[in-house]
Design a protein around this motif. Sequence first.
Motif, PDB file in Angstrom:
ATOM      1  N   ASN A  94       0.806  -1.209   0.000  1.00  0.00           N
ATOM      2  CA  ASN A  94       0.000   0.000   0.000  1.00  0.00           C
ATOM      3  C   ASN A  94       0.841   1.262   0.000  1.00  0.00           C
ATOM      4  O   ASN A  94       0.300   2.347  -0.016  1.00  0.00           O
ATOM      5  CB  ASN A  94      -0.946   0.000   1.209  1.00  0.00           C
ATOM      6  N   ASP A  95       2.152   1.130   0.026  1.00  0.00           N
ATOM      7  CA  ASP A  95       3.018   2.294   0.096  1.00  0.00           C
ATOM      8  C   ASP A  95       3.564   2.713  -1.269  1.00  0.00           C
ATOM      9  O   ASP A  95       4.500   3.485  -1.345  1.00  0.00           O
ATOM     10  CB  ASP A  95       4.179   2.031   1.064  1.00  0.00           C
ATOM     11  N   LYS A  96       2.989   2.196  -2.339  1.00  0.00           N
ATOM     12  CA  LYS A  96       3.401   2.594  -3.681  1.00  0.00           C
ATOM     13  C   LYS A  96       2.341   3.541  -4.238  1.00  0.00           C
ATOM     14  O   LYS A  96       1.181   3.172  -4.346  1.00  0.00           O
ATOM     15  CB  LYS A  96       3.539   1.369  -4.581  1.00  0.00           C
ATOM     16  N   VAL A  97       2.765   4.746  -4.536  1.00  0.00           N
ATOM     17  CA  VAL A  97       1.820   5.769  -4.986  1.00  0.00           C
ATOM     18  C   VAL A  97       2.334   6.399  -6.271  1.00  0.00           C
ATOM     19  O   VAL A  97       3.514   6.737  -6.387  1.00  0.00           O
ATOM     20  CB  VAL A  97       1.642   6.873  -3.912  1.00  0.00           C
ATOM     21  N   MET A  98       1.433   6.539  -7.234  1.00  0.00           N
ATOM     22  CA  MET A  98       1.733   7.281  -8.453  1.00  0.00           C
ATOM     23  C   MET A  98       0.895   8.554  -8.411  1.00  0.00           C
ATOM     24  O   MET A  98      -0.327   8.490  -8.286  1.00  0.00           O
ATOM     25  CB  MET A  98       1.377   6.483  -9.707  1.00  0.00           C
ATOM     26  N   ILE A  99       1.569   9.690  -8.483  1.00  0.00           N
ATOM     27  CA  ILE A  99       0.868  10.977  -8.518  1.00  0.00           C
ATOM     28  C   ILE A  99       0.905  11.481  -9.951  1.00  0.00           C
ATOM     29  O   ILE A  99       1.987  11.647 -10.536  1.00  0.00           O
ATOM     30  CB  ILE A  99       1.501  11.995  -7.555  1.00  0.00           C
ATOM     31  N   LYS A 133      -1.416   0.352 -12.277  1.00  0.00           N
ATOM     32  CA  LYS A 133      -2.224  -0.821 -11.937  1.00  0.00           C
ATOM     33  C   LYS A 133      -1.376  -2.088 -11.957  1.00  0.00           C
ATOM     34  O   LYS A 133      -1.493  -2.935 -11.082  1.00  0.00           O
ATOM     35  CB  LYS A 133      -3.400  -0.941 -12.899  1.00  0.00           C
ATOM     36  N   GLU A 134      -0.526  -2.211 -12.946  1.00  0.00           N
ATOM     37  CA  GLU A 134       0.325  -3.390 -13.081  1.00  0.00           C
ATOM     38  C   GLU A 134       1.246  -3.570 -11.875  1.00  0.00           C
ATOM     39  O   GLU A 134       1.491  -4.680 -11.423  1.00  0.00           O
ATOM     40  CB  GLU A 134       1.160  -3.266 -14.360  1.00  0.00           C
ATOM     41  N   PHE A 135       1.751  -2.471 -11.326  1.00  0.00           N
ATOM     42  CA  PHE A 135       2.680  -2.536 -10.206  1.00  0.00           C
ATOM     43  C   PHE A 135       2.015  -2.291  -8.859  1.00  0.00           C
ATOM     44  O   PHE A 135       2.677  -2.166  -7.834  1.00  0.00           O
ATOM     45  CB  PHE A 135       3.843  -1.569 -10.416  1.00  0.00           C
ATOM     46  N   GLY A 136       0.693  -2.230  -8.837  1.00  0.00           N
ATOM     47  CA  GLY A 136      -0.035  -2.110  -7.580  1.00  0.00           C
ATOM     48  C   GLY A 136       0.099  -0.756  -6.910  1.00  0.00           C
ATOM     49  O   GLY A 136       0.072  -0.671  -5.680  1.00  0.00           O
ATOM     50  N   CYS A 137       0.238   0.281  -7.690  1.00  0.00           N
ATOM     51  CA  CYS A 137       0.361   1.634  -7.129  1.00  0.00           C
ATOM     52  C   CYS A 137      -1.017   2.248  -6.905  1.00  0.00           C
ATOM     53  O   CYS A 137      -1.919   2.075  -7.727  1.00  0.00           O
ATOM     54  CB  CYS A 137       1.112   2.561  -8.085  1.00  0.00           C
ATOM     55  N   GLU A 138      -1.139   2.976  -5.820  1.00  0.00           N
ATOM     56  CA  GLU A 138      -2.320   3.809  -5.628  1.00  0.00           C
ATOM     57  C   GLU A 138      -2.145   5.001  -6.560  1.00  0.00           C
ATOM     58  O   GLU A 138      -1.058   5.562  -6.672  1.00  0.00           O
ATOM     59  CB  GLU A 138      -2.387   4.278  -4.175  1.00  0.00           C
ATOM     60  N   ILE A 139      -3.210   5.383  -7.237  1.00  0.00           N
ATOM     61  CA  ILE A 139      -3.136   6.490  -8.180  1.00  0.00           C
ATOM     62  C   ILE A 139      -3.783   7.722  -7.556  1.00  0.00           C
ATOM     63  O   ILE A 139      -4.937   7.662  -7.119  1.00  0.00           O
ATOM     64  CB  ILE A 139      -3.832   6.165  -9.508  1.00  0.00           C
ATOM     65  N   LEU A 140      -3.044   8.812  -7.502  1.00  0.00           N
ATOM     66  CA  LEU A 140      -3.571  10.097  -7.047  1.00  0.00           C
ATOM     67  C   LEU A 140      -3.430  11.084  -8.185  1.00  0.00           C
ATOM     68  O   LEU A 140      -2.357  11.210  -8.778  1.00  0.00           O
ATOM     69  CB  LEU A 140      -2.820  10.596  -5.824  1.00  0.00           C
TER      70      LEU A 140
END
Length: 144
Positions: A94-99, A133-140
């Motif tokens: 849950n600590d992977k985020v794409m802004i 999505k492929e790398f499980g990032c939360e998208i902001l």
Amino acid sequence: MCTFLEEVLFMEIREAVELIWNNRKYTTDDAKKAISHLNEEVAESLKALMKGDESKAKRELEDALSCLFIALKVMNVDIQEAIYHQIDQMQKRNDKVMIIKKDKVEIFYNGVLKGGWSIWSEEDLKEAEKLAKEFGCEILKEPV
């Protein structure tokens, strides 16, 4: 270090594993057989759910829980360590985020900027979202 309540909970989980182990319907020390049996119960649960029989799906899932405990015991997995390991893994995911900003994308891992690139077109934006999505990032997305 565990709190007193966590220790009590883990003691109860270990006791549950032992009770299921001592009352199991089949005897095996073969990990492949134990996991195969687990897989069968999960598959039966899914089949029942797909047919709309939620109560049967729940019963099969309960059977799968017993099979999981048996498989863990056969494989000599410490239930407490397994639970802590899974919690740790889930928190890391849950600590992977794409802004996504107006003209660029930034990737953060555990709050640290790890990289980014410019967005030149709508196609670049779609590709960035696909990667997230492929790398499980939360998208902001920042407001434009």
